[in-house]
Design a protein around this motif. Structure first.
Motif, PDB file in Angstrom:
ATOM      1  N   ASP A 185     -16.411 -11.386   3.538  1.00  0.00           N
ATOM      2  CA  ASP A 185     -15.887 -10.224   4.261  1.00  0.00           C
ATOM      3  C   ASP A 185     -14.365 -10.221   4.211  1.00  0.00           C
ATOM      4  OD1 ASP A 185     -18.468  -9.550   4.883  1.00  0.00           O
ATOM      5  OD2 ASP A 185     -18.431 -10.427   6.890  1.00  0.00           O
ATOM      6  N   ARG A 186     -13.803  -9.055   4.404  1.00  0.00           N
ATOM      7  CA  ARG A 186     -12.345  -8.919   4.444  1.00  0.00           C
ATOM      8  C   ARG A 186     -11.901  -8.643   5.875  1.00  0.00           C
ATOM      9  NH1 ARG A 186      -9.698  -8.791  -0.244  1.00  0.00           N
ATOM     10  NH2 ARG A 186      -7.827  -7.910   0.749  1.00  0.00           N
ATOM     11  N   VAL A 187     -10.811  -9.282   6.248  1.00  0.00           N
ATOM     12  CA  VAL A 187     -10.231  -9.089   7.576  1.00  0.00           C
ATOM     13  C   VAL A 187      -8.779  -8.678   7.400  1.00  0.00           C
ATOM     14  CG1 VAL A 187     -11.776 -10.763   8.671  1.00  0.00           C
ATOM     15  CG2 VAL A 187      -9.565 -11.526   7.767  1.00  0.00           C
ATOM     16  N   SER A 188      -8.236  -8.094   8.444  1.00  0.00           N
ATOM     17  CA  SER A 188      -6.826  -7.697   8.440  1.00  0.00           C
ATOM     18  C   SER A 188      -6.033  -8.664   9.294  1.00  0.00           C
ATOM     19  CB  SER A 188      -6.667  -6.270   8.975  1.00  0.00           C
ATOM     20  OG  SER A 188      -7.339  -5.345   8.138  1.00  0.00           O
ATOM     21  N   MET A 189      -4.903  -9.103   8.788  1.00  0.00           N
ATOM     22  CA  MET A 189      -4.014  -9.968   9.550  1.00  0.00           C
ATOM     23  C   MET A 189      -2.769  -9.177   9.903  1.00  0.00           C
ATOM     24  SD  MET A 189      -2.666 -13.836   8.685  1.00  0.00           S
ATOM     25  CE  MET A 189      -4.352 -14.361   8.397  1.00  0.00           C
ATOM     26  N   ILE A 190      -2.441  -9.170  11.189  1.00  0.00           N
ATOM     27  CA  ILE A 190      -1.353  -8.340  11.707  1.00  0.00           C
ATOM     28  C   ILE A 190      -0.255  -9.238  12.249  1.00  0.00           C
ATOM     29  CG2 ILE A 190      -0.753  -6.499  13.319  1.00  0.00           C
ATOM     30  CD1 ILE A 190      -3.783  -5.801  13.375  1.00  0.00           C
ATOM     31  N   LEU A 191       0.977  -9.000  11.774  1.00  0.00           N
ATOM     32  CA  LEU A 191       2.141  -9.718  12.261  1.00  0.00           C
ATOM     33  C   LEU A 191       3.050  -8.732  12.972  1.00  0.00           C
ATOM     34  CD1 LEU A 191       3.825 -12.338  12.360  1.00  0.00           C
ATOM     35  CD2 LEU A 191       4.866 -11.626  10.196  1.00  0.00           C
ATOM     36  N   PRO A 192       3.119  -8.740  14.305  1.00  0.00           N
ATOM     37  CA  PRO A 192       3.972  -7.775  15.030  1.00  0.00           C
ATOM     38  C   PRO A 192       5.438  -7.920  14.619  1.00  0.00           C
ATOM     39  CG  PRO A 192       2.467  -8.901  16.527  1.00  0.00           C
ATOM     40  CD  PRO A 192       2.386  -9.618  15.217  1.00  0.00           C
ATOM     41  N   GLY A 193       6.082  -6.797  14.358  1.00  0.00           N
ATOM     42  CA  GLY A 193       7.486  -6.820  13.971  1.00  0.00           C
ATOM     43  C   GLY A 193       7.728  -7.568  12.690  1.00  0.00           C
ATOM     44  N   GLY A 194       6.758  -7.545  11.778  1.00  0.00           N
ATOM     45  CA  GLY A 194       6.860  -8.347  10.578  1.00  0.00           C
ATOM     46  C   GLY A 194       7.585  -7.708   9.421  1.00  0.00           C
TER      47      GLY A 194
END
Length: 442
Positions: A185-194
């Protein structure tokens, strides 16, 4: 008259002679109506056995907790980490990254006692799949370095293959459950203010394929940990060509000190890492918890020692009644030539025999309980309806118990010392009983 009396005394008999053992055995197996103490003997025997067995089991569980927790710490983490002390550049920005991580890694790896050293990127991010989200501690390491972490390369349970990490990420079992994802499966990785845009900073979002799911048995790791390659982490977290830290695995983790007391080994590592390096060992991260376990084990031993003492005190009750019931016999034995020392040893053998036999039975019960603790605990958990062992609270998925012979010897030695010591006083009272007073009303 005096010569005849002296000839009648067994003056040549050594201490703990056969006749003393014989008399003690007769008193111990005598029925209650004959002046014996069979019922009280059984109470004392069972009490000492249960107390000793309980002490052995508790010590084994406490040692097992510490050993299992330490093993899982050392199996999923580097033993010591090196951070760079923060400095400010010409623009006043605080720099915490390590630019010369390869050189630092090489210097640390050359220190005698270091097995390997590796650079690492570490940061927090949000991992999402559809409407499900999970906070994660993301670590970027080279694949060959991850293979050196036993509980990552060979965990309790695993799906997928760690060797596929270059084309995706590895996530903990708890993260996978929270997101409802599987391998592939594919997931999304989120970096705030990245990332920076013409309209200001915005979250950085990137998709990754889940190629490996691991479960090491520590819920704090399984529910938060995500791994990716070192290069992928540099790119996603905007590290450029820098690392956040260098971690090392050493031959003897116990040789590392803590911030309160750095060892000579720590000083050699710090000197090799460089003047900006801040040393942070596994004892720094978990020292308070391990110290609490050691303190708790010592306190539990003292508390359960009181239980052993209480059980041993039952022997006094039996011996006091035995001395009272055998007053006539004591007078006769003294008259026919037994000395005060012989009488003392007879009754000492009675009490010490109870304590010794109870201790041996307790040692056997304790050892068997520790050996079969898992099936016993499963039965208890079944009748209790389940849910007694909550890994999220105890951090471990299994019930640990480690039997150390020094703990068994301590428990047995304590029980024997207490039972033999308290036996001396009623035995001494019996020895001091005057024959005339013992036979006055007979």
């Amino acid at each position: 008259m005096s010569d005849a009396a002296d000839r009648g005394r067994p003056r040549g008999a050594p201490p703990f002679a056969a006749h003393e053992w014989m008399i003690a055995w007769r008193y111990m197996r005598a029925r209650r109506r004959e002046g014996g103490i069979s019922v009280i003997v059984w109470y004392a025997l069972v009490g000492v056995a249960l107390a000793v067995g309980t002490l052995i089991v508790v010590m084994a569980v406490m040692v097992g907790f510490r050993a299992e927790f330490t093993d899982r710490i050392l199996g999923a983490e580097g033993h010591v980490k090196f951070y760079a002390a923060p400095v400010r550049d010409a623009n006043g920005n605080v720099i915490r990254s390590i630019e010369d991580y390869d050189a630092m890694t090489a210097r640390v790896a050359e220190v005698p006692g270091v097995i390997r050293a590796a650079p690492m990127v570490e940061a927090q991010a949000l991992v999402s799949k559809g409407s499900a989200n999970a906070g994660a501690l993301v670590r970027g390491e080279r694949l060959e370095d991850l293979r050196d972490l036993p509980y990552v390369a060979n965990p309790e349970e695993a799906l997928g293959a760690l060797d596929d990490l270059p084309r995706g990420i590895a996530i903990g079992w708890g993260v996978a459950q929270e997101l409802g994802v599987d391998v592939g499966d594919r997931v999304s990785m989120i970096l705030p203010g990245g990332q920076t845009t013409p309209f200001g900073t915005a979250p950085k979002v990137k998709g990754f394929e889940v190629v490996y799911i691991f479960r090491i048995g520590r819920t704090d790791v399984d529910k938060t940990r995500v791994y990716m390659t070192f290069e992928a982490a540099q790119d996603f977290f905007n590290r450029g060509d820098a690392a956040d830290q260098v971690e090392a695995i050493v031959e003897d983790p116990q040789a590392l000190g803590s911030r309160a007391s750095r060892s000579e080994f720590d000083q050699r590592l710090a000197a090799a890492a460089g003047p900006r390096a801040i040393v942070w060992s596994w004892k720094d991260a978990n020292g308070a918890f391990l110290s609490a376990l050691d303190t708790e084990r010592a306190v539990m031993f003292m508390i359960l020692s009181l239980v052993v003492l209480i059980a041993a005190l039952n022997i006094i009750s039996g011996l006091v009644m035995l001395v009272k019931n055998k007053g006539r016999d004591i007078g006769i034995l003294r008259t026919v030539g037994l000395t005060q020392g012989a009488i003392l040893r007879v009754f000492f053998l009675c009490g010490a025999g109870i304590g010794t036999l109870g201790t041996l039975i307790g040692v056997g019960l304790g050892i068997l309980f520790v050996i079969y603790i898992d099936p016993i605990f499963d039965v208890v958990n079944f009748f209790a309806g389940g849910g007694i062992w909550d890994p999220e609270i105890r951090m471990l998925t299994k019930f640990p118990a480690v039997l150390r012979w020094e703990d068994v010897a301590s428990a047995a030695g304590l029980a024997l010392a207490l039972s033999w010591f308290i036996t001396f006083f009623p035995a001494r009272k019996a020895a001091r009983l005057h024959p005339v007073e013992a036979l006055r009303y007979e």
